[in-house]
Scaffold this motif. Sequence first.
Motif, PDB file in Angstrom:
ATOM      1  N   HIS A 151       0.847  -1.185   0.000  1.00 26.57           N
ATOM      2  CA  HIS A 151       0.000   0.000   0.000  1.00 26.57           C
ATOM      3  C   HIS A 151       0.886   1.239   0.000  1.00 26.57           C
ATOM      4  N   GLU A 190      -1.978   7.041  -1.666  1.00 24.48           N
ATOM      5  CA  GLU A 190      -3.332   6.491  -1.668  1.00 24.48           C
ATOM      6  C   GLU A 190      -4.163   6.876  -0.451  1.00 24.48           C
ATOM      7  N   THR A 191      -3.626   7.615   0.482  1.00 21.54           N
ATOM      8  CA  THR A 191      -4.351   7.944   1.698  1.00 21.54           C
ATOM      9  C   THR A 191      -4.556   9.447   1.783  1.00 21.54           C
ATOM     10  N   ASP A 192      -5.799   9.822   2.038  1.00 17.68           N
ATOM     11  CA  ASP A 192      -6.134  11.234   2.196  1.00 17.68           C
ATOM     12  C   ASP A 192      -6.250  11.522   3.690  1.00 17.68           C
ATOM     13  N   PHE A 230       1.081   4.453   1.070  1.00 14.17           N
ATOM     14  CA  PHE A 230       0.358   5.303   2.015  1.00 14.17           C
ATOM     15  C   PHE A 230       0.368   6.767   1.592  1.00 14.17           C
TER      16      PHE A 230
END
Length: 82
Positions: free
Chosen positions: A35, A40-42, A37
Amino acid sequence: MSEDSGLWLLAAGPAGATALYWALYRYYRNTDKSHAFERETDIEARPVTGADTKVGEVKGTQRRRIDGDNVGAHRQRVKRVR
């Protein structure tokens, strides 16, 4: 038997080591499945909340030990405070 018949065995060592290294690298790194991070992470930033509570005060350097230290009982288990 000729001497050339054993060359495949000598080549199998480095080839096998390279294959094992690559297999372990792919197994533990999972670079294709990991992943990302950062991309891909808000994350929504909010102001920090909380309170500061004074629990005690030590003046000077007269006390050389900390209350509740376990210097004499290194293997004593820590008990949960209820």
